[in-house]
Design an enzyme around this catalytic site. Structure first.
Site, PDB file in Angstrom:
ATOM      1  N   HIS A 136     -26.886  -4.109 -14.592  1.00 42.07           N
ATOM      2  CA  HIS A 136     -26.032  -3.977 -15.774  1.00 42.07           C
ATOM      3  C   HIS A 136     -25.970  -2.505 -16.184  1.00 42.07           C
ATOM      4  O   HIS A 136     -27.009  -1.830 -16.212  1.00 42.07           O
ATOM      5  CB  HIS A 136     -26.601  -4.803 -16.932  1.00 42.07           C
ATOM      6  N   GLU A 145       0.830  -1.210   0.000  1.00 44.45           N
ATOM      7  CA  GLU A 145       0.000   0.000   0.000  1.00 44.45           C
ATOM      8  C   GLU A 145       0.860   1.254   0.000  1.00 44.45           C
ATOM      9  O   GLU A 145       0.686   2.152  -0.831  1.00 44.45           O
ATOM     10  CB  GLU A 145      -0.929   0.013   1.212  1.00 44.45           C
TER      11      GLU A 145
END
Length: 484
Positions: free
Chosen positions: A451, A187
């Protein structure tokens, strides 16, 4: 020396300790909280919150530098990083988060909060420095953890840093060598690189971000190595770290058949963390320890081999995550308060996220644990999806990564997943909820999918594993499997 008598003593004022103190007080007022440094949490002070602030700044620069594929053209020469301003925001927002934690602590009775380093004198007695001794019926160990430092790095002096030091910088350095490609190292390493800090990451054994699935790991290595130099399998016997004449850190590394020298302003130590239990007087107790010298504890009660002593959080040598520490603290505090009437606490499905870009996530049983638990590979079905051609990911130009999901043959039970890819933090939460609800893959596929969304990639992986399931069938050799 002041002498006190307590029902419960909690050693450590971090996430687990605060949770234990808070929950023990539901059952008795005679509870003391001891802290050796500063009340608050690793997460707020030097962990998850300041690191995400640094990552957010890094993402802002990265996005500004990569708009051309969308047809949006910026003057790249005008995109500059003011290190002082970056670190000022990191520290000011960090201090704000810490302030919220400290204000909670300050609402608790001042006479029940004691500053100092606690050590066990015996099974019922702890001494705080040389000023206070407390005899307690029950005790919770919640002393946290600290970064592991290799002895040979000590010669680097102030050029050796840990994550705590990063968040004390007034500005950004020119270069950093990161040792440790795990959650913290990856990170911070990527964030510093994206902020314009020259960064190289070093590791041993080829691991990256805690991934154990070989397919997901290979994809992660390909993705991150495109962005910054990774040396993930250096030879520790042949790799040397020293200060040069200019006071810079020189890493003379050997990795496979390659060798090289990398010079940096700092070495960031991120190879792991060690539970803080080595200086609390455990030698004065007849307590069962694991191979690392950490008290063994029941995972559902946090009870050690000494029935009235409990352990929670990073000190327990279990998962070093804030939500885990919080849960463990609550369980330990409740059981210490109710002792001898103890009960199993709620343990949630395993969930871990690495906030890189793309993100990494692990849910339920990781790949390595799957095949420890299911000895025969035929007992497990694996489904997968690549994000390289996933619709919404391509629209957003974040189409990198791979997901693999694991299910139990016969029952169709979803048992785990490993992911590197876009929106992994959100996909992982959906999977963790399904795992905790003990859902089967067919039931998961009955859930709604909109979608176009990245979650459709999850549906593709679930459809893939579903096609490989033999529902209702159990192999003879799988008779000992958990779901058989």
């Amino acid at each position: 020396m002041k002498q006190l008598q307590a029902d419960v003593v909690v050693i450590g004022g971090g996430t687990a300790g605060m949770g234990a103190f808070r929950n023990a007080r539901f059952h008795t007022d005679n509870v003391y909280l001891i802290e050796g440094h500063a009340f608050g949490t690793t997460c707020a002070r030097v962990g998850c919150m300041p690191s995400k602030l640094l990552i957010a700044a890094a993402e802002a620069r990265h996005h500004a530098l990569h708009t051309d594929p969308f047809g949006i053209h910026l003057d790249k020469n005008s995109i500059t990083v003011n290190g002082a301003e970056v670190m000022n925001r990191v520290k000011s927002e960090r201090d704000r988060f810490v302030g919220f934690v400290v204000s909670d602590v300050e609402e608790w009775p001042a006479d029940k909060r004691i500053m100092g380093n606690a050590r066990f004198i015996d099974e019922h007695t702890v001494q705080i420095d040389d000023h206070t001794q407390i005899k307690a019926d029950r005790i919770v160990i919640a002393t946290g953890s600290r970064p592991v430092i290799q002895p040979q790095w000590e010669a680097l002096g102030d050029k050796l840093i840990i994550n705590d030091d990063v968040f004390s910088w007034d500005t950004l350095p020119e270069s950093v060598a990161v040792f440790g490609p795990g959650v913290i190292g990856l990170e911070l390493g990527q964030a510093l690189h994206r902020l314009g800090v020259k960064t190289e990451i070093f590791g041993v054994g080829g691991s990256l971000g805690g991934i154990t699935d070989p397919v997901v790991l290979a994809e992660a290595k390909a993705i991150f190595s495109e962005e910054l130099p990774l040396h993930l399998d250096v030879d520790p016997e042949k790799t040397e770290v020293k200060l040069n004449q200019e006071g810079k850190v020189e890493v003379h590394w050997v990795c496979g058949g390659e060798r090289g020298v990398y010079t940096a302003d700092y070495l960031l130590a991120a190879i792991g963390r060690r539970p803080n239990v080595d200086k609390i007087g455990l030698e004065n107790l007849n307590i069962e320890l694991d191979e690392r010298g950490v008290p063994k504890a029941h995972p559902l009660t946090m009870q050690t081999s000494i029935p009235h002593i409990f352990i929670a959080g990073d000190a327990s040598n279990q998962l070093p995550l804030l939500h885990e520490a919080s849960d463990q603290g609550k369980i330990a505090g409740d059981n210490a308060g109710l002792y001898p009437n103890i009960a199993n606490g709620l343990r949630r499905s395993p969930l871990g996220v690495v906030f890189t870009n793309p993100q990494i996530a692990i849910v339920g049983l990781r790949y390595a644990r799957v095949f420890e638990r299911y000895k025969n590979p035929e007992c497990v079905a694996i489904g997968e999806v690549s994000f390289r051609n996933q619709g919404r990911s391509r629209v957003m130009l974040v189409n990198k990564g791979h997901m693999r999901v694991y299910a139990e043959q016969g029952t169709g039970l979803f048992i785990g997943a490993e992911i590197v890819g876009p929106a992994a933090e959100h996909l992982a939460h959906l999977l963790a909820w399904a795992h905790q609800q003990k859902m089967t893959v067919p039931k998961m596929l009955d859930m709604p999918f909109y979608h176009p969304v990245i979650e459709e990639g999850l549906r593709t992986a679930l459809r893939d594993v579903n096609s490989k399931l033999k529902l209702g069938e159990v192999h003879t050799e799988c008779a000992e499997c958990p779901g058989a």
